[in-house]
Design an enzyme around this catalytic site. Sequence first.
Site, PDB file in Angstrom:
ATOM      1  N   THR A 293       1.317  13.406   7.642  1.00 20.93           N
ATOM      2  CA  THR A 293       0.479  12.346   7.071  1.00 20.93           C
ATOM      3  C   THR A 293       0.766  12.291   5.578  1.00 20.93           C
ATOM      4  O   THR A 293       1.297  13.241   5.008  1.00 20.93           O
ATOM      5  CB  THR A 293      -1.022  12.653   7.215  1.00 20.93           C
ATOM      6  OG1 THR A 293      -1.390  13.684   6.270  1.00 20.93           O
ATOM      7  CG2 THR A 293      -1.368  13.086   8.616  1.00 20.93           C
ATOM      8  N   ASP A 294       0.417  11.183   4.934  1.00 13.95           N
ATOM      9  CA  ASP A 294       0.454  11.224   3.479  1.00 13.95           C
ATOM     10  C   ASP A 294      -0.804  11.980   3.021  1.00 13.95           C
ATOM     11  O   ASP A 294      -1.718  12.252   3.800  1.00 13.95           O
ATOM     12  CB  ASP A 294       0.561   9.834   2.856  1.00 13.95           C
ATOM     13  CG  ASP A 294       1.160   9.914   1.442  1.00 13.95           C
ATOM     14  OD1 ASP A 294       1.186  11.021   0.866  1.00 13.95           O
ATOM     15  OD2 ASP A 294       1.580   8.878   0.894  1.00 13.95           O
ATOM     16  N   TRP A 295      -0.817  12.293   1.753  1.00 17.29           N
ATOM     17  CA  TRP A 295      -1.839  13.177   1.169  1.00 17.29           C
ATOM     18  C   TRP A 295      -3.255  12.688   1.517  1.00 17.29           C
ATOM     19  O   TRP A 295      -3.661  11.599   1.104  1.00 17.29           O
ATOM     20  CB  TRP A 295      -1.648  13.216  -0.349  1.00 17.29           C
ATOM     21  CG  TRP A 295      -2.580  14.122  -1.082  1.00 17.29           C
ATOM     22  CD1 TRP A 295      -3.918  13.951  -1.250  1.00 17.29           C
ATOM     23  CD2 TRP A 295      -2.236  15.329  -1.752  1.00 17.29           C
ATOM     24  NE1 TRP A 295      -4.437  14.977  -1.988  1.00 17.29           N
ATOM     25  CE2 TRP A 295      -3.424  15.840  -2.321  1.00 17.29           C
ATOM     26  CE3 TRP A 295      -1.052  16.044  -1.951  1.00 17.29           C
ATOM     27  CZ2 TRP A 295      -3.458  17.022  -3.064  1.00 17.29           C
ATOM     28  CZ3 TRP A 295      -1.083  17.212  -2.688  1.00 17.29           C
ATOM     29  CH2 TRP A 295      -2.271  17.699  -3.228  1.00 17.29           C
ATOM     30  N   SER A 297      -4.533  11.432   3.984  1.00 14.91           N
ATOM     31  CA  SER A 297      -4.697  10.112   4.604  1.00 14.91           C
ATOM     32  C   SER A 297      -5.518  10.160   5.897  1.00 14.91           C
ATOM     33  O   SER A 297      -6.013   9.131   6.351  1.00 14.91           O
ATOM     34  CB  SER A 297      -3.344   9.442   4.837  1.00 14.91           C
ATOM     35  OG  SER A 297      -2.617  10.133   5.823  1.00 14.91           O
TER      36      SER A 297
END
Length: 760
Positions: A293-295, A297
């Site tokens: 995942t992105d940070w 997210s």
Amino acid sequence: MKQTFLLLAMLTLGSAQAQKNKPMNKEQEIEQKVDALLAKMTLEEKVGQMNQYNGFWDVTGPSPKEGNAALKYEHLRKGWVGSMLTVRGVKEVRAVQKIAVEETRLGIPLIIGFDVIHGYKTLSPIPLAEAASWDMEAIQQSATTAASEAAASGINWTFGPNVDISRDARWGRVMEGAGEDPFLGSKVAEARVKGFQGSNRSDLASPLTIAACAKHFAGYGFAEAGRDYNTVDMGNATLYNTVLPPFKAAKEAGVRTFMNSFNILNGVPATGNSFLQRDILKGKWGFDGFVITDWASVREMITHGFAEDRAEATVKAVNAGADMDMESYAYVNELVQLVNEGKVDIALVDDAVRRILRVKYELGLFDDPYKYCDEKREKATIGSKANNEAVLDMAKKSIVLLKNDNQLLPLKKKGQKIALIGALAANKNSPLGSWRIASDDNTAISVLEGMQQYKGNELVYEKGADLTIGKTTFLDELVFNTADRSGFEAAKKAAKEADVVVMVLGEHGFQSGEGRSRTHLDLPGLQQELLEEIYKINPNIVLVLNNGRPLALPWAAENIPAIVEAWHLGTQTGNAVAQVLYGDYNPSGKLPMSFPRNVGQVPIYYNQHSTGRPIDSDNNVFWSHYSDAEKTPQFAFGHGLSYTTFKYGTVQLNKKEYSKGEPVKVSVDITNTGNYDGKEVVQLYIRDIAASLSRPVKELKGFEMVSLKKGETKTVTFTLTDKELGFYNNEGEYLVEPGTFKVFVGTSSDNVQETTFKLR
Ligand code: NOJ
């Protein structure tokens, strides 16, 4: 009949036997090991593999309340962490790896991620600049260099390449991508993946390569109004034909991980989007690596209004195919219970863990968890002479000559008085660009230092005005100088006495990148004013631009005779710029993004669709245009000059009609008609005149860089196949439709010649 049956049975048995005795290939071996390890793991340990923590300081995002080092150490020891990011340096990496390997029950090594976006410590140009080289070999080499430095520092996974297509210069992250075009973007994606990982999956096991990550999946570059993290709404035609192709190219080049994105896409956050992650990526494309995942997210799906709480966000993210949670603290806190309650199927957890372990095995981490932790290699590799030479080469290739009236460039090497003006000219920090966490501040060669190498001229430097006030960092908003003009007079005096004025103006390196959207695309601070003041005194100006995005500079484009696009070129900036200004390197870069005339034109891109009223046919206002500006860009996609000139011959086709599947051969002669040896990027575009979905007025489908000595002519031949002639419909099916096609060949998207052919 009976005999035949027996024979068949024997053959089948025989081949099964042979199969059994056949040594397993590496991939099968890894699958077996993954299965065996998975069978030993508790649910907690499985969830641990799906959890990633940042190093013990907060760098790239808001720090969650629970984010403290003690907790992270505790979780590491329990085997609840599968990966760390932003831990760097052999000593540091060894320390966390040791905990994972020696203190946890199963000793599963960590995979160590880092944002190696344009180099590690020795910085290469920002990715948008590299894309301007259109030189895939150089781009691949640049990623190889970056990988070798990162790998020597304990890192084995980069969060790159960023393959987001964007048409919006307001969005600060255009500096990280390859620009507006899916064809160029796909080639760059492939080059970067191969540069980081090697060309084959088995190359991943080398201690010099690192796993790559195609990001941000998907649509992130289409944030509304260019405001970072903003809503994305787009139709399938754009998704399939513009956004997804570079991701697919990355997948085909063997990229081992994907990162999803912060944005919602048509209402569904990318992290909880199973259409993207399960149906397309893991389904249709058969991707067998893992998705990070992105940070935070997962957690941000709550603020998006897509989940009530962290538990619901976790269910949605895991179901949608997000395998590893970066800093949301969601999986590690919620997932065990959710599986036990039957809210998440254990099969999905097993699938995610299998993917993560697979990549760890491929990297060779189980054979030697410390393989990236070699102090000797670290010392010898980071900042080496060879790496500096490599980034210098890339920096020169990334420069684009936008304008050169009266052949003001290249500069004469002797007997000239040169005034160098602009705070950025002496800045050693800004040229390093935005993603440079591992580099030391103020380590770039400035333009001033680069130009000082040329001793035949008299060089006078005056800053004119400071660009910024106070600290300039990766985390803080910049503050610009809009009042202090105390340096103007000295700059004017230097300009008055000079034969040529070189002005280095533009954006600070920390003005583009994540969280750095702008609504103005001008020269910040007092720079425009300074430029106009100097121009009144001495118009013989070479404007060197430093920027991480297309700028809109209509006054400069009209008045300044020579403009050099020098982006943020990294550690070797000054040497690269000086060598280009003095003609020791003949520029060959071409813009990977359109430069608008003003912000109101944005988003502006060459591969637009035709409206029903593209031209003024009735001599009234009712056609697609602006009343107060041209609709064309200031500098078009693909534009870039050279110190020499190139003449294109007539475009030739080997036939006028082709049947489907038959290769279309397009050739053209190019002659170097100027006074320097040079390189030209020959560009080929097509237009499908009428199709079941309207197709863009031009689509890049080929390019080739040719080196030509003075007076030399070469023939360039392109081959178009179904791969180039088709498009995706709204259901995601690829179609090649018969009909008339235009073919354009030329030096930029707005300077081409055309011909047509028919596809039967
Ligand atoms: C957030 C960014 O969007 C992403 O690109 C980056 O890799 C992570 N932070 C980690 O730093």
